[in-house]
Design an enzyme around this catalytic site. Structure first.
Site, PDB file in Angstrom:
ATOM      1  N   GLU A  88       1.295  -1.750   0.425  1.00  0.00           N
ATOM      2  CA  GLU A  88       0.000  -0.049   0.122  1.00  0.00           C
ATOM      3  C   GLU A  88       0.582   0.704  -0.101  1.00  0.00           C
ATOM      4  OE1 GLU A  88      -4.056   0.916   0.087  1.00  0.00           O
ATOM      5  OE2 GLU A  88      -3.068  -0.631  -0.958  1.00  0.00           O
ATOM      6  N   ASP A  89       2.159   1.242   0.948  1.00  0.00           N
ATOM      7  CA  ASP A  89       2.861   2.483   1.108  1.00  0.00           C
ATOM      8  C   ASP A  89       3.782   2.472   0.648  1.00  0.00           C
ATOM      9  OD1 ASP A  89       0.355   2.880   2.818  1.00  0.00           O
ATOM     10  OD2 ASP A  89       1.408   2.305   4.697  1.00  0.00           O
TER      11      ASP A  89
END
Ligand code: MN
Length: 714
Positions: A88-89
């Site tokens: 995600e990051d």
């Protein structure tokens, strides 16, 4: 933002070393060193990222892994916990995780990332329930849920760093969605901590007041607690039991809930002391209970035997409330170490204290075993069984959960399509749907939906249900509405045809249809077993009653004189009568062919070619036959069957097909036989009429290899 592939410049956090040390107490050495690799990889991927609190980002996945390490989960789960935010990051792909740490770890990280993308929006209770189910359904592997719960727990522990409105939103979501999931899975420690933290941020003032009051009260009562504890220990020892006795502190949120629900004051609740007794086996539990009941009097109606009848999430213990010294109530829980493990960790208890050699891969199997063991212990409590069935559905999903454009969640059976969704939203939407958009992209109506999909239905006011939908819809609602629509349509079409058939029959007996009164119609309908004139007409269209017979009954003497003279109108066939008129499969008539109609019971009017063998065979039933003629402008194609005998030359089929296409006809089907000098080809073609067919055949004759050509009839 990312420093993937570069050697990590930042040092390993001390908490990480502590975690790896702890893990080495139950994991194999090589598993621990693999986790160290996962840690370094994650640290490097997140390098340069910081949490709101100012700490390096890696502190978060590390804390999540620590929470799961306390539950003694397997090394794949812990690796996935360390990596849970990298997709995600940072820009790490699933494939890269799979390459480095294996497919299972990559699947787990991917599962957690997918859950992160879904946001809980609506406020209704029923929606919260659906949302919980959706999360469970999306997580194919229970470990995904365990990681997600640990993730949420750490985020709640560090919520202070967020802005107040964000705190409230996350706290509410935790209270409504995640805490109940933890409860269902029997993860009681996580459940209670999530509740207390949510309470703290949802009602900061109440939390503070209650927290201070509880601390003060506990300080004052410490002496009393020690005294009761010692007395209990002595009594159990005297009863010959080797027991572990501890004082138990109540959760702030459960104190608060009791105050609100039971209208009790703070001191009324806090003046209850809680103790937990752990003894080696079930018989000892009952012996301990007897010993305590003889020490302090039990309060009537407060004894609960959750050993004989466990709670639905597997919780087992004996509960009793006693009158302690100075009249203070004492709550005791008595259980075995096994029951204690399940009380603390629920579904995760199966990983606790397991030998490291055990096959820890098949988590579904373990979850299944857990559910199975619950089913076995829950013998006669229907409520609990229902609850469990519910949970089973959640963990082994038979349903999909999808979003409407408004963010509402609909639960549909597995394999449901966009058409099922449309009917689930509203019958009118189902009846008029023409296309679907799934997650913003155009998709066919037959597309099978998956949990988490956002579905939008495109409708058109003129659109009608398609019989082909019946091949793939799975919901009863969609099926019955489509069927109902088709039936109604058939009814309308049959009634129209019935009226035409009857009018023709009346003409032939010289009765003007206009002269028949409503009273005559009512009487006739009643006698024929139909509900109304329209029903009777539809029955005639369907061939249940013969128009000639009905016409004779209406043509009572005296009235026939006034009818029109000698007009013997024929029924015109336009090809647009829908299901009420069918073209016989034996001879396949096309416009231009001399035709005759046969009224067939329950099927309506069937059109045959005049000299079809089926006609001469049934000529006897003259009432069933009626004259029909083709209408003038027929705008549709009809099926016709032709047979070709062709010399077996290379590419001949292609030449035949090309000739058919050039003549403006479509091939519906082709069958071939024979492998000698000649091949027989049977074509099913679409043509407008006889003239069109003649054009097609002329073209085919021009092909040198075509030796013989004929239209097939029967
Ligand atoms: Mn996270």
């Amino acid at each position: 933002m990312q420093a993937r592939g570069l050697p990590s410049s930042s040092a390993t956090l001390p908490e990480a070393n502590f975690l790896f040390h702890e893990l080495s107490s139950y994991l194999k050495r090589e598993d621990v060193s693999e986790l160290q690799n996962a840690y370094l990889f994650s640290q490097s991927a997140h390098s340069g990222q910081f949490r709101k609190s100012g700490e390096p980002y890696i502190s978060h996945p590390l804390a999540v892994a620590s929470i799961l390490g306390k539950l003694r989960l397997d090394s794949q789960t812990l690796a996935a916990a360390l990596l849970h935010d990298v997709m995600e990051d940072t820009h790490v792909s699933k494939a890269e995780i799979s390459d480095r740490f294996g497919k299972s770890v990559a699947e787990l990280v991917d599962g957690v990332s997918k859950l992160d993308k879904i946001e809980f929006q609506t406020h209704a209770d029923a929606q919260a329930e659906n949302f919980r189910k959706m999360l469970l359904a999306m997580a194919r592997d229970v470990r995904v849920i365990l990681i997600k719960l640990a993730d949420r727990l750490h985020n709640m522990r560090t919520l202070e760093a967020m802005r107040p409105e964000k705190r409230r939103r996350i706290a509410r979501e935790t209270m409504e969605i995640y805490a109940p999931i933890a409860n269902r899975l029997g993860l009681n420690n996580i459940y209670h901590e999530l509740q207390d933290l949510s309470f703290r941020y949802l009602f900061p003032t109440r939390y503070r007041v209650l927290n201070n009051a509880t601390r003060a009260a506990r300080g004052n009562r410490r002496e009393m607690v020690t005294k009761i504890l010692d007395t209990i220990k002595q009594r159990l020892k005297a009863a010959g039991l080797d027991a572990e006795v501890t004082g138990r502190e109540k959760q702030l949120y459960s104190i608060y809930k009791k105050m609100v629900e039971k209208h009790l004051t703070f001191s009324e609740i806090l003046d209850i002391y809680g103790f937990r007794v752990i003894v080696k086996d079930v018989p000892s539990c009952y012996i301990a209970l007897g010993a305590l009941h003889s020490l302090y009097n039990p309060i009537p109606g407060k004894f609960k035997d959750y050993i004989a009848i466990p709670k639905a999430n597997g919780y087992q213990s004996l509960h009793s409330t006693l009158w302690g010294p100075y009249g203070t109530p004492i709550e005791v829980q008595i259980r075995t170490p096994e029951m204690h493990r399940i009380a603390e960790a629920g579904v995760a208890s199966h990983w606790l204290y397991k030998s490291t050699d055990a096959d820890l891969n098949d988590l579904h199997m373990k979850t299944h075993q857990w559910l199975q063991s619950l089913l076995e212990t829950l013998s006669d409590s229907t409520d609990s069984l229902e609850f469990l069935e519910h949970l089973k559905v959640d963990l082994f999903p038979g349903e999909v959960y999808v979003f409407t454009p408004q963010g509402k969640i609909l639960a549909l059976p597995k394999e449901s399509t966009a058409v099922d969704f449309a009917y689930a939203v509203h019958t009118d939407i189902g009846d008029c749907c023409v296309a679907a958009k799934i997650n913003g992209e155009n998709a066919p109506l037959r597309t099978v939906l998956r949990s988490g999909d956002r579905v939008e239905i495109v409708t058109a006011s003129h659109a009608k249900p398609n019989p082909a939908w019946l091949n793939y819809v799975v919901t009863g609602k969609a099926r019955s509405h489509i069927r109902h629509f088709l039936k109604t349509m058939q009814y309308e079409e049959s009634a129209k045809l019935g009226e035409r058939l009857l009018n023709q029959a009346l003409m032939s007996v010289k009765v003007d249809p206009q002269t028949i009164s409503e009273a005559q119609w009512d009487k006739l309908a009643r006698e024929s077993g139909a509900k109304s004139k329209k029903d009777l007409l539809a029955d005639m269209g369907l061939g249940k009653h013969l128009p000639a017979v009905i016409a004779r009954r209406l043509a009572t003497p005296g009235e026939s004189d006034s009818g029109p003279n000698g007009i013997n109108d024929v029924i015109t066939i336009l090809g647009t009568e829908g299901m009420a008129v069918q073209f016989a499969k034996c001879c396949r008539p096309i416009p231009g062919d001399p035709v005759i109609g046969f009224i067939k019971k329950d099927q309506g009017l069937v059109i045959h070619i005049h000299d079809c063998p089926a006609v001469s065979k049934n000529k006897g039933n003259s009432d069933n036959w009626l004259d029909v003629a083709w209408g003038k402008s027929i705008d549709r194609q009809f099926e016709v069957s032709i047979r070709l005998m062709v010399a077996n030359e290379r590419g001949v089929l292609a030449r035949v097909a090309a000739a058919i296409a050039e003549a403006g006809s479509n091939i519906d089907n082709v069958a071939m036989e024979g492998d000698g000098v000649y091949t027989t080809m049977n074509f099913m073609l679409h043509v407008r009429n006889r003239h069109h067919l003649a054009q097609v055949m002329r073209r085919l004759r021009r092909i040198p290899e075509v030796a013989k050509i004929s239209r097939q009839r029967g």
